[in-house]
Design an enzyme around this catalytic site. Structure first.
Site, PDB file in Angstrom:
ATOM      1  N   ASP A  88      50.453  38.168   7.411  1.00 31.07           N
ATOM      2  CA  ASP A  88      50.837  38.234   5.877  1.00 31.07           C
ATOM      3  C   ASP A  88      49.869  37.883   4.961  1.00 31.07           C
ATOM      4  O   ASP A  88      49.454  36.637   4.881  1.00 31.07           O
ATOM      5  CB  ASP A  88      52.150  37.215   6.109  1.00 31.07           C
ATOM      6  CG  ASP A  88      53.429  37.668   6.567  1.00 31.07           C
ATOM      7  OD1 ASP A  88      53.121  38.540   7.624  1.00 31.07           O
ATOM      8  OD2 ASP A  88      54.555  37.068   6.206  1.00 31.07           O
ATOM      9  N   LYS A 151      56.166  42.137   0.907  1.00 32.06           N
ATOM     10  CA  LYS A 151      56.875  40.965   1.249  1.00 32.06           C
ATOM     11  C   LYS A 151      56.771  40.322  -0.325  1.00 32.06           C
ATOM     12  O   LYS A 151      55.941  40.198  -1.225  1.00 32.06           O
ATOM     13  CB  LYS A 151      56.036  39.878   2.021  1.00 32.06           C
ATOM     14  CG  LYS A 151      56.568  38.518   1.997  1.00 32.06           C
ATOM     15  CD  LYS A 151      55.615  37.924   3.099  1.00 32.06           C
ATOM     16  CE  LYS A 151      56.101  36.367   2.975  1.00 32.06           C
ATOM     17  NZ  LYS A 151      55.242  35.549   4.103  1.00 32.06           N
ATOM     18  N   LYS A 180      59.969  42.451   3.414  1.00 34.08           N
ATOM     19  CA  LYS A 180      60.414  41.083   3.542  1.00 34.08           C
ATOM     20  C   LYS A 180      60.442  40.070   2.459  1.00 34.08           C
ATOM     21  O   LYS A 180      59.712  40.041   1.462  1.00 34.08           O
ATOM     22  CB  LYS A 180      59.113  40.255   4.413  1.00 34.08           C
ATOM     23  CG  LYS A 180      59.528  38.861   4.773  1.00 34.08           C
ATOM     24  CD  LYS A 180      58.193  38.470   5.603  1.00 34.08           C
ATOM     25  CE  LYS A 180      58.298  36.966   5.878  1.00 34.08           C
ATOM     26  NZ  LYS A 180      57.186  36.631   6.677  1.00 34.08           N
TER      27      LYS A 180
END
Length: 213
Positions: A88, A151, A180
């Site tokens: 991430d 995300k 996400k």
């Protein structure tokens, strides 16, 4: 609620080994998608989750995203060597706001090249710092660079995930990419709002409360 929607997360600076082990044990017990940690704990978590289907997720360029691309790439390489199966990364928000779109896309593309096909790359946009137009642009650049997910948030800035931002990200990237939602998701109601808006993964440290465990 499908437990594979959740990245069981512990990113606080003072997280102890004991606390991280507890997160790993919970993830194994309930079958969450991944355990998401800072780089320091990657190798430890990989050992804890060995021989399970719970993935190891490591954050890169966290939480500001303004490390040099070469540093982010090396951090990613080290994380993968230590057992990370998902990365991430934090978008360089400053570069995006300066409209340095080639830089932003290359930053993401470079990390995806390090990840290859087998390691998932999620791009944290830090949506609370962006206008709707910037969220769209960041999502487009992430898709063009070959990222697997966009995300919403680090959880360390001015606000977390908002359903309207998730919906905008989903609309922009289409169905072929993951979205996400993370940051500030504490209840089953909030989690369901994100899923309804188009989230395919949720990052939260309140996972057990959300699933009613």
């Amino acid at each position: 609620m499908n437990h594979k929607l959740f990245d069981h997360t512990i990113l606080k600076a003072d997280a102890t080994t004991e606390q991280v082990k507890k997160i790993c044990d919970e993830a194994k017990e309930y079958g969450f998608a991944s355990v998401c940690v800072n780089q320091y704990y990657t190798k430890y978590v990989a050992k804890q989750l060995a021989d399970t289907d719970v993935l190891v997720c490591t954050v890169v360029g966290f939480p500001l995203g303004q490390s040099d691309t070469r540093v982010k790439a090396y951090e990613t390489k080290c994380a993968i060597e230590d057992g990370a199966q998902e990365i991430d990364m934090v978008l360089n928000v400053a570069a995006l706001k300066d409209k340095k779109y080639d830089f932003v896309e290359n930053d993401i593309k470079t990390l995806k090249e390090v990840c290859g096909k087998d390691v998932v790359l999620k791009v944290i946009l830090e949506t609370c710092l962006l206008t709707d137009e910037e969220i769209v642009k960041a999502s487009e650049l992430s898709k063009a660079a070959g990222a697997d997910f966009v995300k919403t948030s680090t959880g360390f800035s001015t606000a977390g995930a908002k359903a309207k931002d998730v919906a905008l990200m989903r609309k922009t990237v289409g169905e072929e990419m993951g979205v996400k939602a993370s940051g500030g998701i504490h209840t089953a109601k909030e989690a369901q709002e994100m899923i309804d808006a188009g989230a395919s993964r949720l990052g939260t440290s309140a996972t057990l409360a959300i699933i009613g465990a």
